[in-house]
Each structure stands twice: as structure tokens, then as C-alpha cells.
Enzyme design. Structure first.
Site, PDB file in Angstrom:
ATOM      1  N   GLU A 175      76.256 -54.185 -26.942  1.00 47.61           N
ATOM      2  CA  GLU A 175      74.920 -54.762 -26.719  1.00 47.61           C
ATOM      3  C   GLU A 175      73.792 -55.003 -27.849  1.00 47.61           C
ATOM      4  OE1 GLU A 175      75.546 -51.548 -25.385  1.00 47.61           O
ATOM      5  OE2 GLU A 175      77.003 -52.422 -23.931  1.00 47.61           O
ATOM      6  N   ASP A 214      83.250 -51.184 -28.284  1.00 48.79           N
ATOM      7  CA  ASP A 214      82.514 -50.603 -27.188  1.00 48.79           C
ATOM      8  C   ASP A 214      80.904 -51.032 -27.594  1.00 48.79           C
ATOM      9  OD1 ASP A 214      81.559 -49.107 -24.861  1.00 48.79           O
ATOM     10  OD2 ASP A 214      82.889 -47.496 -25.187  1.00 48.79           O
ATOM     11  N   ASP A 236      79.438 -48.847 -18.130  1.00 49.26           N
ATOM     12  CA  ASP A 236      79.432 -47.739 -17.323  1.00 49.26           C
ATOM     13  C   ASP A 236      79.069 -47.579 -15.817  1.00 49.26           C
ATOM     14  OD1 ASP A 236      80.719 -47.122 -19.967  1.00 49.26           O
ATOM     15  OD2 ASP A 236      79.016 -46.003 -20.514  1.00 49.26           O
TER      16      ASP A 236
END
Length: 770
Positions: free
Chosen positions: A399, A396, A465
Site C-alpha cells: 500500500e 507484501d 489481513d
């Protein structure tokens, strides 16, 4: 005039001696192309050198820099091997230099350094129109250059790509995009054109694509040089294949990863997780994977990589029970950050393996650019999860988060801003390459960010998300298609969106149902989200959570996904061996039909199935364009339509419109409760007889790497419309425990009295008159 033929090293001179005046660029030939040195000229662009390298007959590398050392800095992404010697010609005149292959002509203007690309028919594909390399300096990055390349695109040329940008448009023309990595945004500087070429801009800093004025440009904040790769292809598949040749083949995912994946934010303890799997089996709803999301470590903090001893006691036993009793795989969430002062954080801290990037409660991010940090991170993931039997890892926030802080850090390679878009690439590289050294089963990793080349690490990307409404769902269609058009084949969304959504609300039930139908035809089929009540972080998200009526609709699509696995698994093999793309904008298969170039709410799933998601609230009908070149069959009703027209079709809540291209053979298996439940002893062959049709059915051992050693089978299946004959060729290849006998149950769609015909098959050729 000078003509240089590379293969035979033949020079034809029109003059006995040739000298260059001080204002003429120097031209240096090499084995792979040519370098044009403008450094001693008075012409624009003064002081630079441009290299044209021929990597294949259809792939050209263009580099512009100020020194030989900069020109020769290797790409971090591209493997520039030449598979075999490339035959090319170099032609010089007083005004131009031309490099040509059997497919391309690259012409460089010796007065201004501009380049254009044409095909062998002299049709212009792409033209440069000016470039800039500008020095700049600041306290964070030091002395650097910024770069800019102008291009001239044709007026009616449609462009795709640039990754996941959350726009409700497929065509990127007339828009401006900032290319960086954020939650819900995956930037990949790859462009595909309806003129039959692609371009990879080889830079990793924040970049800009701007097509809002007369001149289009691509610019990067930091770059030692301007470097891009031009790939010609008569079809978009050829361009994607070229990108994979340059940056790596996508390995096959295990068959179970193509089944249904159940998740929610989050399963708070072992009992809840196991009860969900148990109920799924009791209800006969197929399932291959359950995901254990974050906070399974309790109060130990992000990066602790443990199972909370109260909520998840004896995780090895839980995993073994999932495997043995329920035949269910498990994927676990892992983050790139570590809570300060926990034991794992101290391991990174003592050897200075952390970035100066504090994400607060999420912890401090490790330096994925550092091989030593990558080794430590992998060792922890292996010990904590892989060695315990976890089947895949969900990486997760890769980035990583807080871009504005991340870009101000210094990493192992230098100023992070220079390598801004590559954190996920290196994070996946660090784990995959080390895991692959000993892995017996195919590696699965799900990650929230990516870059070109990451496909070779088995990465499955998802859109982050995102919102929970029809507007967001609409955006996901072109967003996913553009991401897949950058060479990364495996992508998915949180079905139903991420933050919010009440399973008891009829309006949200409709959104979730329509999204689920769409998700059935994405490469990775996964429901996830943080449902109401949001504060508890464990709102239900299982199929039965959405009411009895909707549960039956959702189950129908899970069943359909498993019936289609023979088709999907064959496509997955093509992804790995042919550079194929599973989730396809219509231009992949119907480039000559200009009507499809900008359609952003229909797509092909493989080359047979056209998917037309329902994207409006309370819709019972939707308009669909049927591409030219074939007939189209309604999958649900078998009605047949001519291509080249727009129709309106029924789409009640239980139906997503699906159309099958005429001239297709669609193999469908039995409904199974998990992908590897049993061999496909009964396969239905649906034949859509507009034209002759073929299908090459692929099978192997489903979850190991033996396919790389040739342990797989292919069964060629063809239908002749003129002879009305089905030919099932001999089985090619073999693997352990392969099926030697099965039944093919054949239906000719549209034929009167089209009953199924059962054809026993034992691996030898059959010709059957239908």
C-alpha cells in the site's frame, strides 16, 4: 450550424464567415476530437478548457483544465494509442457541440460546459451536472488544485466497481467511498453500469465517490485537471476489454499458478516446509505451490533478502529438491521496506532512494516512484530470490502501510499525496518490466495492493489481513467481484481469513471448510493464515490440520479444481486475448435479467459454472436464484430447473451448490497431483443440452511465452441440440510436444441411459451422432 467530418476533412458552412463574440467559447478542432475554450467567456465554467478526444468508436477521453499544457499532460496509467483511424463527426449549434461515432454521441453544452453521453438511439447513458477545479495550498503539497465532477445517474441504474472496499453489497449506489489504499482495501476508481458503460476516473490522489444525495460526485484531493475515460459496451465484458485496451493486457499466468497453493504464517524452517510438501504428496492431495512467508531471513531484518543460514541453509538445494523430487513450486515473501542500517538499507540511503516513511520494525520504505530505486530493488530481488530459482514473489504490504505517514512524504514524482494510490503499481512495474526482459517462464507476483493497469504486470491481488468469521466471508464475495470489475482479473483471499482461527475448533473448521469451497472457484486458489497459537507465528494450516472428516472434504475440492483445469486454463487464455473476466458478477452474463443486478452471494466462474457459496453457520440448505434465459443443472445431482425462479437446495457441509448453465460444454480432465504432471489424454465432455453449445479448448506449453508467437492449439467443440450431434473440429495450431491423440469421454447430462461415450480423437474433424 457547422458540421465537421473528420475522415474527409469536409466543412459545411451555413454562413460564409463565422465570428465568436466574447461570451461564446472558442472551438478548436484537432485530429482526435475538439477543444472548447471557455477562458474568455463570461459563462460558467469561466477560465477553463474542455477537451473531447475520440480514442475509439466506444472510448472517449474527457479532460477539463485551465491551460493547454495541463490538458496535454499524459496519463500515468493510460496508453492513448489509437489502433486505427477513428471516423467521427463534429456538429456545432449555437447551444451545443456534438461529437459522434458509430456507437456514441457526446454532447457538450456551450453555456455551462456540461456533457452527456447517449447511444445512437439517443438513450442517455451518463450526464455531467457541474464541475469544480479549486486551488489550495499547504506546507506538505504546496500549491495544488482539488477537483470535483458531478454526475447524474438514472434512478434504477446499478453501479459496480471501485475495487476492494469490504462491503457486503455489490451495488455501490447510495453509498460513500473514500478511495485510498490500506491493508484489506484496494481502491480503483473504475465504475461499471448496468446501462452498458464504464468510467475510469484518471486521478491517483485520495478520492471520494459519494452517491448519498441527489447529486453524485467523484472528487480528488489533488488534481491538475479533471480527466476521465468513458467506455461504452453492450456487455460488461466489452467495457472491461476497453479498459484493458487503454491500460494493458493481462499476460497469461503459468498453468501451475491455477492449481492449489499451500501457505501459512509461517514455515519456520526448511524441515517443516519440506515435511508439509512431502506429506501432501504421500496423502495424494494435489499441490502446485508452497509459500515461504516472512521472517525466513531470521534476525537480519526486513529488506535483508537473505535465507537464514540456520533455518534455511543452502536454499538453492532446497528449491531444487522441491522442483525435482516433489514437482512443487515455491513463492517467497518480500517487503518494500528495509530495516535501518542493514546493508541493503545503506545501498538505498546513500543515493537518497528512500521515502521518509519509517515503519518501525518493518523498516523504511523505498521510493518505488523513482526508477533508480526501482532498478536497485529489482536487482536485489533478482539476486536474492529469482536467481536462486524461486518461482514467484509475494510482494507484501505494497500500500504501503501507515497511510497517514506515507501521504505526508515527498517522492520522486513530487508530493506523494498526489500519487497516493500508485505505490503498488510502480513497485510491480519496476520488477515485472525488468524481469520480463530475460524471463523464459511466465512471471508470477502476488501483491496486497493494486491499481488499474497493474494487470499488465502479471499481478495477482489478494484481500489482505481480513477476519476469520462468516461475516468476513460474506463480504469477500461482493468485494472480490467488484475488484474484478475494475479490469484486474486475478484476485484471491486468505482462505479461512488471516488473523486467528483454531483448526481444532469445530466452529472454525466449518468456517474454513466453507471458505475453502468458495476459494476453489476464485482465480488464485490459496490457503493462508496466522492460526492458533498466534504468538508462535507457525500455527498449522494444512488440510489435515482440520480433522480427518474435513480433510476428505477439502481434498474433494482440490481434486475438483484439478479436474477443471482444462476449463480454467481455457478461460485464462480468454482473459489475455479477449479482455475476459474469470470471476464474474451475474450481470456479466445476464444483464437483461434485472433480478441478478444486486445478487451478491452468487457468481459465475467462467460462463458455465454458477457458484453459490454457503455463508451461514450450520446451514444445510440455501436459497438460490436461477437467472432467466436458460435451464440450470445441479452439478452434483444433474437435476434440471427452469431459469427465472428461486429455489432452495441442499448444502450439507461437504457440498457447495454449483449450477451449470444450460447450453454449456464443460471439459474436465483427470485428477493430477500437480498441474503439469501429464498431458490430458482423457478429457470428459459434459454436455448440458438446453440449447446448442460450444467450447474452444485451449492448450499450450503451460509455462513460457511461446504462446505469444502462436505456439498453442485450439480445438472447437460444438453440440447441436436439434441434430443431437457433437462436432469436434480439427486442431488449430501447434506447439512442441503437443498431444496428437486423446480420448473425449462424452456424457449428455439429463439423457436417459446417459452413459459415457468414448470418442478417440487424432486432430481431425469428427461428427458424432449422440
Amino acid at each position: 450550424m457547422i458540421i465537421f467530418k473528420n475522415k474527409n476533412f469536409i466543412f459545411i458552412l451555413s454562413l460564409l464567415f463565422i465570428t465568436y463574440s466574447c461570451d461564446k467559447p472558442k472551438i478548436i478542432h484537432n485530429d482526435n476530437g475538439v477543444v472548447v475554450d471557455f477562458s474568455k467567456t463570461d459563462n460558467f465554467p469561466k477560465g477553463i478548457k474542455t477537451s473531447i478526444n475520440v480514442l475509439s468508436p466506444t472510448i472517449i477521453k474527457i479532460t477539463t483544465g485551465k491551460t493547454d499544457s495541463i490538458l496535454n499532460i499524459p496519463s500515468l496509467i493510460v496508453n492513448e494509442f489509437v489502433k486505427k483511424p477513428v471516423d467521427f463527426n463534429i456538429k456545432e449549434t449555437s447551444q451545443y457541440l456534438e461529437v459522434s461515432t458509430d456507437s456514441l454521441i457526446v454532447k457538450l453544452n456551450l453555456a455551462n460546459g456540461a456533457i452527456n453521453f447517449t447511444d445512437k438511439n439517443k438513450t442517455v447513458l451518463l450526464t455531467e451536472s457541474g464541475k469544480e477545479i479549486s486551488p489550495f495550498k499547504n506546507q506538505i503539497v504546496g500549491q495544488q488544485n482539488s477537483i470535483k465532477q458531478n454526475f447524474s445517474f438514472s434512478k434504477n441504474e446499478v453501479l459496480y466497481g471501485l475495487g476492494q472496499q469490504n462491503k457486503n453489497t455489490l451495488n455501490i449506489r447510495g453509498q460513500k467511498f473514500i478511495l485510498d489504499q490500506q491493508n484489506t482495501k484496494i481502491s480503483v476508481p473504475v465504475i461499471l453500469s448496468t446501462k452498458g458503460y464504464g468510467l475510469y476516473w484518471d486521478n491517483y490522489s485520495r478520492s471520494t465517490f459519494d452517491d448519498t444525495s441527489d447529486t453524485t460526485y467523484i472528487a480528488s484531493e489533488i488534481g491538475d485537471k479533471i480527466q476521465y475515460y468513458f467506455i461504452k459496451g453492450t456487455r460488461l465484458d466489452h467495457v472491461i476489454s476497453g479498459l484493458r485496451d487503454l491500460t494493458g493486457t493481462a499476460p497469461m499466468v503459468p498453468k501451475w499458478a491455477l492449481g492449489y497453493v499451500q501457505s501459512r504464517n509461517r514455515y519456520k524452517n526448511r524441515e517443516i516446509l519440506m515435511d508439509v510438501v512431502k506429506k501432501q504428496r504421500e496423502l495424494n492431495i494435489p499441490l502446485d505451490v508452497i509459500i515461504l512467508d516472512y521472517l525466513h531471513w531470521g534476525d537480519s531484518g526486513f529488506g535483508s533478502m537473505i535465507f537464514d543460514p540456520v533455518d534455511f541453509p543452502n536454499p538453492e538445494e532446497m528449491i531444487q529438491e522441491l522442483h525435482d523430487k516433489y514437482h512443487c513450486k515455491i513463492i517467497t515473501s518480500v517487503w518494500p521496506s528495509l530495516k535501518k542500517n542493514i546493508p541493503n538499507w545503506k545501498l538505498f540511503k546513500k543515493d537518497d532512494l528512500l521515502l521518509d516513511l519509517d515503519l518501525g520494525v518493518f523498516g523504511q520504505v523505498h521510493d518505488a516512484f523513482n526508477p533508480e530505486a526501482g532498478q536497485l530493488y529489482y536487482d536485489l530481488v533478482k539476486k536474492s530470490y529469482i536467481d536462486k530459482g524461486i518461482d514467484g514473489i509475494w510482494f507484501d504490504a505494497t500500500e504501503p502501510e501507515k497511510l497517514e505517514k506515507f501521504e505526508k512524504t515527498q517522492c520522486y514524482l513530487g508530493p506523494t499525496a498526489k500519487f497516493l494510490n500508485l505505490f503498488s503499481y510502480f513497485d510491480m512495474k519496476n520488477v515485472y518490466e525488468r524481469q520480463r526482459e530475460t524471463a523464459k517462464n511466465r512471471i508470477v507476483n502476488l501483491t496486497r495492493s493494486g491499481f488499474l493497469g497493474q494487470q499488465k504486470f502479471g499481478s495477482i491481488l489478494w484481500s489482505g489481513d481480513i477476519g476469520i468469521d462468516f461475516k468476513t466471508l460474506k463480504e469477500q464475495i461482493p468485494t472480490g467481484l467488484n475488484l474484478c470489475m475494475t479490469g484486474i482479473p486475478y484476485w484471491n483471499t486468505d482462505i479461512g481469513g488471516y488473523l486467528g482461527g483454531d483448526p481444532n475448533d469445530p466452529k472454525y473448521q466449518e468456517v474454513f471448510t466453507r471458505w475453502f469451497q468458495y476459494g476453489t472457484f476464485t482465480p488464485f486458489f490459496r490457503a493462508h493464515g496466522r492460526r492458533e497459537p498466534i504468538k508462535t507465528r507457525d500455527g498449522e494450516n494444512e488440510l489435515w490440520s482440520y480433522g480427518t472428516k474435513n480433510q476428505e472434504i477439502l481434498k474433494k475440492y482440490v481434486n475438483l479444481r484439478y479436474q477443471l483445469l482444462p476449463y480454467i486454463y481455457t478461460i485464462s487464455h480468454k482473459v489475455s486475448t479477449e479482455g475476459y473476466t474469470m470471476m464474474r458478477a451475474l450481470a456479466f452474463d445476464f444483464m437483461d435479467d434485472k433480478n441478478v443486478h444486486e445478487i451478491n452471494d452468487q457468481f459465475m466462474f467462467g460462463n458455465c459454472i454458477m457458484v453459490c457459496p454457503v455463508l451461514e453457520e450450520n446451514a444445510t440448505k440455501r436459497s438460490i436464484y436461477l437467472p432467466k434465459g436458460s435451464k440450470w443443472y445441479n452439478f452434483w445431482t444433474n437435476e434440471v430447473y427452469e431459469g427465472g425462479q428461486t429455489i432452495e437446495t441442499e448444502c450439507p457441509i461437504e457440498t457447495i451448490p454449483l449450477f451449470i448453465k444450460g447450453g454449456s460444454i464443460l471439459p474436465m480432465g483427470e485428477i493430477m497431483q500437480y498441474a503439469n504432471e501429464k498431458p490430458n489424454t482423457e478429457i470428459e465432455l459434459k454436455i448440458y443440452p438446453d440449447t446448442d453449445a460450444t467450447f474452444l479448448l485451449y492448450e499450450d506449453e503451460n509455462d513460457n511465452y511461446n504462446y505469444l508467437d502462436g505456439k498453442f492449439t485450439q480445438i472447437p467443440i460444438s453440440y447441436s441440440k436439434q441434430d443431437q450431434t457433437l462436432k469436434i473440429g480439427p486442431t488449430k495450431g501447434e506447439f512442441d510436444n503437443m498431444l496428437t491423440k486423446r480420448n473425449f469421454n462424452v456424457t449428455i447430462i439429463g439423457k436417459q441411459n446417459g452413459d459415457k461415450i468414448t470418442i478417440p480423437y487424432n486432430g481431425t474433424e469428427i461428427n458424432y451422432k449422440l
